[in-house]
Design an enzyme around this catalytic site. Sequence first.
Site, PDB file in Angstrom:
ATOM      1  N   GLY A  14       0.897  -1.258  -0.033  1.00 17.08           N
ATOM      2  CA  GLY A  14       0.055   0.059  -0.103  1.00 17.08           C
ATOM      3  C   GLY A  14       0.722   1.387  -0.090  1.00 17.08           C
ATOM      4  CB  CYS A  15       0.570   4.385   1.524  1.00 18.48           C
ATOM      5  SG  CYS A  15       1.381   5.989   2.091  1.00 18.48           S
ATOM      6  CG  PHE A  16       5.858   5.104  -0.624  1.00 21.03           C
ATOM      7  CD1 PHE A  16       5.561   6.498  -0.061  1.00 21.03           C
ATOM      8  CD2 PHE A  16       6.416   4.980  -1.825  1.00 21.03           C
ATOM      9  CE1 PHE A  16       5.534   7.623  -0.725  1.00 21.03           C
ATOM     10  CE2 PHE A  16       6.395   6.433  -2.712  1.00 21.03           C
ATOM     11  CZ  PHE A  16       6.098   7.562  -2.053  1.00 21.03           C
ATOM     12  CB  CYS A  18       1.710   2.426   5.859  1.00 19.12           C
ATOM     13  SG  CYS A  18       0.392   3.594   5.696  1.00 19.12           S
ATOM     14  CE1 TYR A 159      -3.169   7.490   3.973  1.00 16.44           C
ATOM     15  CE2 TYR A 159      -1.078   7.392   4.986  1.00 16.44           C
ATOM     16  CZ  TYR A 159      -2.097   6.833   4.199  1.00 16.44           C
ATOM     17  OH  TYR A 159      -1.861   5.536   3.213  1.00 16.44           O
TER      18      TYR A 159
END
Length: 183
Positions: A14-16, A18, A159
């Site tokens: 997913g989002c790098f 994270c 976020y």
Amino acid sequence: MAEDKLQKATLAGGCFWCTEAVFQRLEGVENVRSGFTGGEIKNPPYREVVSGRTGHAEAIEMFFDPSKISYREILLVFFATHDPTTLNRQQNDVGTQYRSAIFYHNEKQKGIAEEVIELLREEKAFQDPIVTEVTQASTFYEAEQEHQDFYNQHRQQPYCQFIIDPKITKLKKLFQDKLKHKA
């Protein structure tokens, strides 16, 4: 530890931001970089990758000391801190750039990745089937500087608080013995 003793791992969960935040906290993991891999164009800028048109995944590349943490342990942390059952999606991030993927650097890593996935399937660790792709590593393009070490520098952002904080909490709960700084 000499640089030549370190091994490389490349993961997309997913989002790098994270994935980077999780692996920065593990003992034996060094030099975690956010970037892109698995796509069709050279040197893709972030704005193009997030459009989904380049075929790249947001990923991290890290170097680790196998005498402190094994590749198998890295993969167990990886599977525990993202959802490997959602195709091209992690929470609100949707698109092929957010796919779950292991980019292996040699046949040994490929075998370990396949073994871990099979173990998780046999144990029914997830309610839904694992859709994580296991693909040979290709060129890794480091993301722009503002994406590096993002969580550590921007913890106050919503976020980070709503998406990344729960992953860090889970990491601390499940892998306390693997953390750099024991809490």
